[in-house]
Design a protein around this motif. Structure first.
Motif, PDB file in Angstrom:
ATOM      1  N   GLN A 122       0.821  -1.204   0.000  1.00  0.00           N
ATOM      2  CA  GLN A 122       0.000   0.000   0.000  1.00  0.00           C
ATOM      3  C   GLN A 122       0.856   1.256   0.000  1.00  0.00           C
ATOM      4  OE1 GLN A 122      -2.455  -1.088   3.568  1.00  0.00           O
ATOM      5  NE2 GLN A 122      -4.186  -0.602   2.229  1.00  0.00           N
ATOM      6  N   PHE A 123       0.212   2.358  -0.308  1.00  0.00           N
ATOM      7  CA  PHE A 123       0.861   3.660  -0.244  1.00  0.00           C
ATOM      8  C   PHE A 123       0.779   4.165   1.197  1.00  0.00           C
ATOM      9  CE2 PHE A 123      -0.496   3.071  -4.564  1.00  0.00           C
ATOM     10  CZ  PHE A 123       0.546   3.581  -5.325  1.00  0.00           C
ATOM     11  N   GLY A 124       1.903   4.683   1.697  1.00  0.00           N
ATOM     12  CA  GLY A 124       1.974   5.133   3.079  1.00  0.00           C
ATOM     13  C   GLY A 124       3.165   4.510   3.771  1.00  0.00           C
ATOM     14  N   PHE A 125       3.037   4.298   5.059  1.00  0.00           N
ATOM     15  CA  PHE A 125       4.138   3.712   5.813  1.00  0.00           C
ATOM     16  C   PHE A 125       3.600   3.157   7.122  1.00  0.00           C
ATOM     17  CE2 PHE A 125       8.341   4.058   8.123  1.00  0.00           C
ATOM     18  CZ  PHE A 125       8.983   3.111   7.331  1.00  0.00           C
ATOM     19  N   GLU A 126       4.400   2.335   7.761  1.00  0.00           N
ATOM     20  CA  GLU A 126       3.984   1.669   8.998  1.00  0.00           C
ATOM     21  C   GLU A 126       3.915   2.612  10.184  1.00  0.00           C
ATOM     22  OE1 GLU A 126       8.396   0.026  10.306  1.00  0.00           O
ATOM     23  OE2 GLU A 126       7.267  -1.021   8.748  1.00  0.00           O
ATOM     24  N   ASN A 142      -4.881   2.473  -0.726  1.00  0.00           N
ATOM     25  CA  ASN A 142      -4.708   1.593  -1.875  1.00  0.00           C
ATOM     26  C   ASN A 142      -4.301   2.322  -3.141  1.00  0.00           C
ATOM     27  OD1 ASN A 142      -5.356  -0.802  -0.490  1.00  0.00           O
ATOM     28  ND2 ASN A 142      -7.545  -0.390  -0.712  1.00  0.00           N
ATOM     29  N   SER A 143      -4.408   3.651  -3.147  1.00  0.00           N
ATOM     30  CA  SER A 143      -4.004   4.417  -4.327  1.00  0.00           C
ATOM     31  C   SER A 143      -3.163   5.607  -3.905  1.00  0.00           C
ATOM     32  CB  SER A 143      -5.235   4.897  -5.110  1.00  0.00           C
ATOM     33  OG  SER A 143      -5.876   5.976  -4.442  1.00  0.00           O
ATOM     34  N   TRP A 144      -2.269   6.014  -4.812  1.00  0.00           N
ATOM     35  CA  TRP A 144      -1.454   7.201  -4.559  1.00  0.00           C
ATOM     36  C   TRP A 144      -2.322   8.445  -4.520  1.00  0.00           C
ATOM     37  CZ3 TRP A 144       2.583   9.398  -2.642  1.00  0.00           C
ATOM     38  CH2 TRP A 144       3.005  10.656  -3.085  1.00  0.00           C
ATOM     39  N   ALA A 145      -3.332   8.518  -5.390  1.00  0.00           N
ATOM     40  CA  ALA A 145      -4.205   9.692  -5.398  1.00  0.00           C
ATOM     41  C   ALA A 145      -4.864   9.882  -4.040  1.00  0.00           C
ATOM     42  CB  ALA A 145      -5.263   9.554  -6.495  1.00  0.00           C
ATOM     43  N   GLN A 146      -5.392   8.813  -3.485  1.00  0.00           N
ATOM     44  CA  GLN A 146      -6.055   8.893  -2.178  1.00  0.00           C
ATOM     45  C   GLN A 146      -5.065   9.279  -1.091  1.00  0.00           C
ATOM     46  OE1 GLN A 146      -7.694   5.151  -0.832  1.00  0.00           O
ATOM     47  NE2 GLN A 146      -9.146   6.126   0.570  1.00  0.00           N
ATOM     48  N   PHE A 147      -3.901   8.660  -1.100  1.00  0.00           N
ATOM     49  CA  PHE A 147      -2.876   8.967  -0.102  1.00  0.00           C
ATOM     50  C   PHE A 147      -2.426  10.418  -0.210  1.00  0.00           C
ATOM     51  CE2 PHE A 147       1.586   9.458   1.072  1.00  0.00           C
ATOM     52  CZ  PHE A 147       1.575   8.981   2.368  1.00  0.00           C
ATOM     53  N   PHE A 148      -2.138  10.876  -1.430  1.00  0.00           N
ATOM     54  CA  PHE A 148      -1.626  12.229  -1.631  1.00  0.00           C
ATOM     55  C   PHE A 148      -2.646  13.276  -1.185  1.00  0.00           C
ATOM     56  CE2 PHE A 148      -0.316  15.795  -4.570  1.00  0.00           C
ATOM     57  CZ  PHE A 148       0.913  16.024  -3.973  1.00  0.00           C
ATOM     58  N   ILE A 149      -3.923  13.006  -1.453  1.00  0.00           N
ATOM     59  CA  ILE A 149      -4.974  13.941  -1.047  1.00  0.00           C
ATOM     60  C   ILE A 149      -5.133  13.957   0.474  1.00  0.00           C
ATOM     61  CG2 ILE A 149      -7.456  14.395  -1.099  1.00  0.00           C
ATOM     62  CD1 ILE A 149      -7.406  13.207  -3.993  1.00  0.00           C
ATOM     63  N   MET A 171      -9.211  26.818  -0.828  1.00  0.00           N
ATOM     64  CA  MET A 171      -9.625  25.485  -0.402  1.00  0.00           C
ATOM     65  C   MET A 171     -10.583  24.863  -1.414  1.00  0.00           C
ATOM     66  SD  MET A 171     -11.465  24.239   3.140  1.00  0.00           S
ATOM     67  CE  MET A 171      -9.973  24.275   4.142  1.00  0.00           C
ATOM     68  N   TYR A 172     -11.527  25.667  -1.943  1.00  0.00           N
ATOM     69  CA  TYR A 172     -12.462  25.150  -2.947  1.00  0.00           C
ATOM     70  C   TYR A 172     -11.721  24.745  -4.216  1.00  0.00           C
ATOM     71  CZ  TYR A 172     -15.982  27.361   0.055  1.00  0.00           C
ATOM     72  OH  TYR A 172     -16.763  27.727   1.117  1.00  0.00           O
ATOM     73  N   ARG A 173     -10.679  25.479  -4.564  1.00  0.00           N
ATOM     74  CA  ARG A 173      -9.887  25.148  -5.756  1.00  0.00           C
ATOM     75  C   ARG A 173      -9.120  23.840  -5.532  1.00  0.00           C
ATOM     76  NH1 ARG A 173      -5.972  28.858  -7.419  1.00  0.00           N
ATOM     77  NH2 ARG A 173      -6.355  28.416  -9.614  1.00  0.00           N
ATOM     78  N   PHE A 174      -8.639  23.626  -4.325  1.00  0.00           N
ATOM     79  CA  PHE A 174      -8.003  22.336  -4.029  1.00  0.00           C
ATOM     80  C   PHE A 174      -9.020  21.207  -4.090  1.00  0.00           C
ATOM     81  CE2 PHE A 174      -4.239  24.592  -2.491  1.00  0.00           C
ATOM     82  CZ  PHE A 174      -3.227  23.712  -2.860  1.00  0.00           C
ATOM     83  N   ASP A 175     -10.240  21.457  -3.638  1.00  0.00           N
ATOM     84  CA  ASP A 175     -11.293  20.438  -3.744  1.00  0.00           C
ATOM     85  C   ASP A 175     -11.509  20.031  -5.200  1.00  0.00           C
ATOM     86  OD1 ASP A 175     -11.721  20.374  -1.016  1.00  0.00           O
ATOM     87  OD2 ASP A 175     -13.415  21.764  -1.062  1.00  0.00           O
ATOM     88  N   GLU A 176     -11.421  20.998  -6.099  1.00  0.00           N
ATOM     89  CA  GLU A 176     -11.562  20.696  -7.519  1.00  0.00           C
ATOM     90  C   GLU A 176     -10.400  19.839  -8.007  1.00  0.00           C
ATOM     91  OE1 GLU A 176     -13.235  20.429 -11.171  1.00  0.00           O
ATOM     92  OE2 GLU A 176     -14.159  21.315  -9.368  1.00  0.00           O
ATOM     93  N   LEU A 177      -9.202  20.143  -7.513  1.00  0.00           N
ATOM     94  CA  LEU A 177      -8.041  19.318  -7.877  1.00  0.00           C
ATOM     95  C   LEU A 177      -8.237  17.885  -7.411  1.00  0.00           C
ATOM     96  CD1 LEU A 177      -5.074  19.005  -8.894  1.00  0.00           C
ATOM     97  CD2 LEU A 177      -4.360  19.568  -6.559  1.00  0.00           C
ATOM     98  N   TYR A 178      -8.755  17.688  -6.212  1.00  0.00           N
ATOM     99  CA  TYR A 178      -8.935  16.339  -5.686  1.00  0.00           C
ATOM    100  C   TYR A 178      -9.824  15.501  -6.611  1.00  0.00           C
ATOM    101  CZ  TYR A 178      -7.358  18.713  -1.391  1.00  0.00           C
ATOM    102  OH  TYR A 178      -6.672  19.458  -0.462  1.00  0.00           O
ATOM    103  N   LYS A 179     -10.830  16.135  -7.206  1.00  0.00           N
ATOM    104  CA  LYS A 179     -11.720  15.416  -8.113  1.00  0.00           C
ATOM    105  C   LYS A 179     -10.979  14.997  -9.380  1.00  0.00           C
ATOM    106  CE  LYS A 179     -15.674  18.184  -6.580  1.00  0.00           C
ATOM    107  NZ  LYS A 179     -16.646  19.251  -6.995  1.00  0.00           N
ATOM    108  N   ARG A 180     -10.069  15.838  -9.823  1.00  0.00           N
ATOM    109  CA  ARG A 180      -9.375  15.592 -11.090  1.00  0.00           C
ATOM    110  C   ARG A 180      -8.129  14.728 -10.942  1.00  0.00           C
ATOM    111  NH1 ARG A 180      -9.497  21.399 -14.346  1.00  0.00           N
ATOM    112  NH2 ARG A 180     -11.684  21.908 -13.938  1.00  0.00           N
ATOM    113  N   LEU A 181      -7.588  14.668  -9.741  1.00  0.00           N
ATOM    114  CA  LEU A 181      -6.261  14.066  -9.552  1.00  0.00           C
ATOM    115  C   LEU A 181      -6.117  12.661 -10.127  1.00  0.00           C
ATOM    116  CD1 LEU A 181      -3.418  14.423  -8.390  1.00  0.00           C
ATOM    117  CD2 LEU A 181      -4.273  13.558  -6.201  1.00  0.00           C
ATOM    118  N   GLY A 220       5.326   5.668  -2.042  1.00  0.00           N
ATOM    119  CA  GLY A 220       4.477   6.535  -2.838  1.00  0.00           C
ATOM    120  C   GLY A 220       4.867   6.525  -4.302  1.00  0.00           C
ATOM    121  N   ASN A 221       4.379   7.517  -5.025  1.00  0.00           N
ATOM    122  CA  ASN A 221       4.722   7.664  -6.432  1.00  0.00           C
ATOM    123  C   ASN A 221       6.131   8.240  -6.536  1.00  0.00           C
ATOM    124  OD1 ASN A 221       4.939   8.991  -9.109  1.00  0.00           O
ATOM    125  ND2 ASN A 221       2.833   8.298  -9.339  1.00  0.00           N
ATOM    126  N   ARG A 222       7.002   7.579  -7.290  1.00  0.00           N
ATOM    127  CA  ARG A 222       8.408   7.981  -7.317  1.00  0.00           C
ATOM    128  C   ARG A 222       8.613   9.349  -7.952  1.00  0.00           C
ATOM    129  NH1 ARG A 222      10.830   5.608 -12.249  1.00  0.00           N
ATOM    130  NH2 ARG A 222       9.118   4.764 -13.491  1.00  0.00           N
TER     131      ARG A 222
END
Length: 288
Positions: A122-126, A142-149, A171-181, A220-222
């Motif tokens: 998984q993405f993350g660490f112990e 389970n995904s880099w997108a989820q972890f990064f967000i 903050m609203y603009r970051f919310d838009e990024l989360y949808k697109r990531l 994570g994503n290299r």
């Protein structure tokens, strides 16, 4: 800078050695750092407040150990980690710094690529760790997108809004990024990341061998590590060429550097204020 008698006594007792001299060296804003000259030889030591940064040096020791186990790239040996009173310290192998050149840059690129082949389920660490002076959550996803967000962007955005360094509109603009990531990149297996790979966090010794220092590890994503190398000027061209020969990056990686650097930029916004806010907004605008 002064070192307490308690720290000196604790170190001498645990090392069974006499400290002959402690010379201040560069160690960042968080720690006091010294060249430690003892009857056993020279070491590097850094000291900070256990109350302010609980477990910071234990996290660093853990990160160094994980990288060392890959047998891909050198890290300093941990000699001793201890806590006494409100002070924590970490004693590391002393590395005599040399001068980097094309060959050492190529070694760094190849060896980092080899380290990035090490993966996890998984993405993350112990365990959690630190990014600069901030606690860094490494809950696994389970995904880099989820972890990064959830573990990288959202905590820093919230902190910046609370500090009034960012606005509700940001903050609203970051919310838009989360949808697109998830559509902005192709998922890869998790790679072991250094996590804070700017130019101050590696050394080249007198034999031209690279060492990674001050890790903030996770899986994570290299591209995240590669992006960090470019945040404050970039590494030598030979580094990127050698990396891509060993472990080619996905097509379009250059265009995603601004995306992954949103996290360290937000860390700098929260550490140093508005001088980094504009750059964070510019990076965000490239993707929404």
């Amino acid at each position: 800078m002064t070192v307490s008698a308690g720290v000196i006594s604790d170190i001498e007792g645990k090392l069974n050695a006499h400290i002959k001299n402690m010379s201040p060296v560069s160690g960042g804003d968080i720690n006091q750092a010294y060249r430690l000259q003892t009857t056993l030889g020279n070491f590097f030591i850094k000291i900070n407040s256990f109350h302010k940064f609980p477990g910071m040096f234990k996290s660093e020791e853990r990160g160094l150990a994980i990288i060392r186990k890959t047998n891909t790239i050198a890290v300093p040996e941990v000699v001793l980690q201890g806590d006494t009173g409100d002070e924590s310290y970490l004693i590391l192998q002393w590395i005599e710094a040399g001068h980097g050149d094309v060959i050492s840059s190529q070694k760094l690129g190849r060896q980092l690529a080899l380290m990035h082949y090490y993966t996890a389920a998984q993405f993350g660490f112990e365990a959690d760790n630190y990014m600069g002076s901030f606690h860094q959550s490494n809950n696994q996803h389970n995904s880099w997108a989820q972890f990064f967000i959830e573990e990288r962007l959202q905590p820093m955005v919230k902190m910046a809004v609370d500090k009034r360094e960012l606005t509700q509109t940001d903050m609203y603009r970051f919310d838009e990024l989360y949808k697109r990531l998830p559509d902005l990149f192709t998922e890869e297996p998790p790679a072991l990341l250094h996590g804070d790979l700017w130019g101050g966090n590696y050394l080249i010794d007198t034999n031209g061998n690279p060492y990674l220092i001050d890790p903030s590890v996770s899986y994570g994503n290299r591209e995240f590590d590669i992006a960090m190398t470019m945040l404050f000027g970039g590494f030598d061209h030979a580094f990127y060429e050698a990396y891509n020969q060993e472990f080619p990056l996905q097509s379009g990686w250059q265009q995603r550097l601004q995306l992954w650097n949103l996290y360290p930029l937000l860390v700098h916004v929260n550490l140093f204020g508005s001088m980094y806010t504009r750059q964070a907004r510019e990076n965000l605008s490239a993707f929404i």
